[in-house]
Write an enzyme that holds these catalytic residues in place. Sequence first.
Site, mmCIF file in Angstrom:
data_model
loop_
_atom_site.group_PDB
_atom_site.id
_atom_site.type_symbol
_atom_site.label_atom_id
_atom_site.label_comp_id
_atom_site.label_asym_id
_atom_site.label_seq_id
_atom_site.Cartn_x
_atom_site.Cartn_y
_atom_site.Cartn_z
ATOM 1 N N ILE A 23 0.878 -1.174 0.000
ATOM 2 C CA ILE A 23 0.000 0.000 0.000
ATOM 3 C C ILE A 23 0.916 1.225 0.000
ATOM 4 O O ILE A 23 1.612 1.493 0.979
ATOM 5 C CB ILE A 23 -0.909 0.005 1.246
ATOM 6 C CG1 ILE A 23 -1.783 -1.253 1.279
ATOM 7 C CG2 ILE A 23 -1.756 1.272 1.284
ATOM 8 C CD1 ILE A 23 -2.726 -1.434 0.122
ATOM 9 N N GLY B 197 -3.150 -3.253 -6.205
ATOM 10 C CA GLY B 197 -4.230 -2.356 -6.637
ATOM 11 C C GLY B 197 -5.461 -2.501 -5.771
ATOM 12 O O GLY B 197 -5.856 -3.608 -5.413
ATOM 13 N N VAL B 198 -6.061 -1.375 -5.413
ATOM 14 C CA VAL B 198 -7.219 -1.388 -4.516
ATOM 15 C C VAL B 198 -8.411 -0.626 -5.094
ATOM 16 O O VAL B 198 -9.370 -0.348 -4.388
ATOM 17 C CB VAL B 198 -6.866 -0.793 -3.128
ATOM 18 C CG1 VAL B 198 -5.889 -1.693 -2.397
ATOM 19 C CG2 VAL B 198 -6.318 0.628 -3.266
ATOM 20 N N GLU C 40 -10.796 -1.432 -7.118
ATOM 21 C CA GLU C 40 -12.081 -2.084 -7.384
ATOM 22 C C GLU C 40 -12.481 -3.128 -6.361
ATOM 23 O O GLU C 40 -13.661 -3.426 -6.197
ATOM 24 C CB GLU C 40 -12.049 -2.678 -8.803
ATOM 25 C CG GLU C 40 -11.935 -1.564 -9.833
ATOM 26 C CD GLU C 40 -11.613 -2.033 -11.240
ATOM 27 O OE1 GLU C 40 -12.537 -2.432 -11.932
ATOM 28 O OE2 GLU C 40 -10.428 -1.973 -11.636
#
Lengths: 732, 281
Positions: A623, A696-697, A699
């Site tokens: 993150i 990746g966050v 969706e």
Amino acid sequence: MTDTLFPAATGTMGQPERRYEAREKVTGSAAYASDVKLARTAHAYLVTSSIGRGRLQSFDLTAARALPGVIDILTHETIGDEIRQTPSIYGGGYMADTLRPLGSAEIAHWGQPVAMVVAETYEAAREAANLVVVSYAAEVAPVAGMGSSVATGQALDPMGFAVGDFDTAYRTANVTVDANYTTPAQHQNPMELFATQCVWEAGRLTVHEPSQYVNNVKFGLAAQLGLDPSRIRVISTYVGGAFGAKGFLTHRTALVAVAARRIGRPVKLVPTRAQGFTVSGYRAETRHHVQLAATQDGRLTALRHEGWEVTSRADTVAMGAVSMTARLYACPNITARVNVVAADRSTPGFMRAPGEMPYAFAMETALDELAHKLQMDPVALRRVNDTQTEPVGGLPYTSRSLMLCFDTAAAAFGWQGRPSEPATMRDGDWQVGWGCATAFYPTHAGNSAARVRLSADGRVHVESAGHELGQGMYTMMAQVAAEELGVPIAQVTVALGDTDLPPAVVAGGSSSTASVAPAIMAACDAIRRRLGIATGVPADVMPAMEASGLGTIEEFTEVRAHGTAPDSLRGLYRGMALPAGGVHLPDRVQFALGAQFVEVRVHRRTREIRVPRVIGAFAAGRIINPRTAHGQLVGGMIWGIGSALHEHSEIDTRNASYINANLADYLVPVNADVADVQAIMVEEEDRLVNRAGVKGVGEIGVVGVAAAISNAIFHATGIRVRDLPIRIEHLM
Amino acid sequence: MTPYSRPASLPETLFLLAQGQPLLLAGGTDVYPATQAQWLTRPVIDISAVPELHGITRGPDGLRIGAGTTWAAIAAAALPPACNALQQAAQEVGGRQIQNAGTIGGNLCNASPAADGVPPLLVLDAVIELASPRGLRRVALADFLTGPRQTLRAADEVMVAVIVPDAALSGASHFVKLGARAYLVISIAMVAVRLLVVAGRVQQAALAVGACSAVARRLPGAEQALLGLAPQETAAAIDAAQVAAALAPLDDLRATAVYRAEAAAELLRRALATLAQDHAG
């Protein structure tokens, strides 16, 4: 200053840095596409089809042309051959669909642009548009959607697959589930409308348009207009929400470009909220048939997922996320199939977690039904079937922290002690239920390039034609460069969203950070090599920069993502950098995973549904910025509440039009519907997915919420609802 | 171009009204969404600058609320507890921006069956004052609303004020609304209740239900059943069958008739239970 939301954050990447463009956004100085002021701008307004299928007979433009201020009216009769037929993205081209803008008299769907008025003012253009008299011929009743029958569906064989022997395993199983599920059409409805401004100067075209892929617009427009792409520049500095609706080139852009060329002035078009329902793509309605079989101890022995999706007649578009739902759990016998049902509608497109949201609703609800039949805790059922190897091709997950997510979220939720029997928890007149579901999203990345410039005064400038959609791209890219070069983030400036910058991947498939960060890292490496500094370890480059005597070092790098073809880097320079990864790799599968836990309350008499608590735990690799990631995840979870209880594009079957094409009637959750939503980021290190370790966050937050809510409603009431959105009347 | 005028007085308004069949524009919150894709077909008289239509005053005949008073102004006014329901409804008409523009007179003249302002005014026995070249007249709100989008307002009349008689300003009231989401939503059903409790017993009861019939209604039978009860007993005294019989709910996109009747009874119970809590506290 301590950060109340993220008190424990450390490191440059991993810091909850405040938004790079926050001041511009909160003071209103951030210029979105429609805010850009161009001298002598003329205003355009679309006239759209009021019928669902048929042909244009004639236009009466007399009254519209007579209105003071009207400059030009484009129809298929007046536009000539200025716009060429070019293929859609599904046919190797650039367009969101294959219909040629104002290309013929044929009406393929309600809301199709049939004319565009250009006038001195927006008001005059709108009034004239309403004075255009359109006569239709050969009007026939459209096929509005899936209807009650899926018999007309067409199987998409390449999307289907099978392993083992499903039929035998299902027939001989101890416990089975066999159920059908549906999800409705939905529209992204980003706050910022689908604005476009075009201006020609000396044979060069500049387009201001909110876009998830500026180079797609550039190269697609070049093909449509027969122009050298080098004569087109597309600028999208800020985007006011996109969610897939601004991913690929739509009809409007070429119309505005042609209008601007015809009248020799800049032209601005801002389609209305209602027109936005057919200007771009949307999430089509889906239907699912799921069959599961398990042993008494819960091990899956057979799994079948068949999906049906509505598409347009012109384009066969299917999200087909059986490719994911069939790979989440260990199971020896699997059959998966995808079908499309062609309707007289505009071509569907990508909406946040395009296939993952509806397919997860079906599969994760079916698993809950299985858990209930087995009298097994739903978390325990996921644990029994957890696997580090996907069951279809036997490929390893690069990393998989699903059960850690379940355990983390379950602990935060207080899941332990949940009664297994439904309709047993009460609070006064409210029936209380708890439900959970798996969240998943494939990890993608695409080819991207970046340029990084280090100046002797310690300033760093980062350039890439990636996109700031509100997800925090400016901020995160500044963090990456700051860490790689060891400079304070305040000294880093970032430019994005402009085709004059080094090209990057489409901002879709949750791939932006995973794609552009590695390109920036590679450019920073190149700078460090120029200065004789080892790469891969923290370092402050400034002493070496001082010693070098150089004024500026600038490096351009391109990075090919894992799973892309060797010659695909060329596509990066033709607007064809699309995400790769997920389940489409020869050697492995890549997923971000999570667990969604929900409490619902259903009123004993009125059957109102309230969602007082949603807790999700997500493992998505590194993150880079917990603040922006938190916004993405919580925002996604709120979308999940909407997908479960509110969102539904309602269709009038007489002309296949949308009844609720406005934000008053297209319901999304308001603050009063959203009580306690918590997103927990579970630590996960994955050095395989990409150099940045980012999954990746964008969706994943929306995935699984609808199933968790439906499962919680079953737990509260004993009523199983298999159709979204879940309404009061389902629970009567 | 549509003729547009913005009179600065009531006589000027009445003069202009008599000239034709103009559209009266107050806050514009109903006119705008109904017409934004087209042009206005009638001359527009914007009455937002007419001073006689503004303000909330207490006079000899009760509480007088100018028809041009916005929902935001009503919500912010210092009003007696009998008007709690009206003030709560004022905070649920659309969102804050709508409340800043939309007016009580517009809400009543627009006459939507789901108008949030109507049930709270019905339990206040509100009277409408209308002006025309023929002079002023007063009509009970219950009579003024004759059907969906239909009122007794004549073409040459303008609503001047809503008057709540002194007798109805006693006791306390409460408003509850139910929709497909928790806020910013058109009502499936909404209720207003007003109770006057003397010596621990209900002396006056007024119940009104909106969005469950062509026009919002008072429920005299159900009101009668509450008289003499302790406030804590009133919620249980709501008889769903009696409520259903008093209404004529409609099936529409938002809910079925059967559901609406059931929900109305439940909302009445909740509103009464909330009022009882206040008495207990």
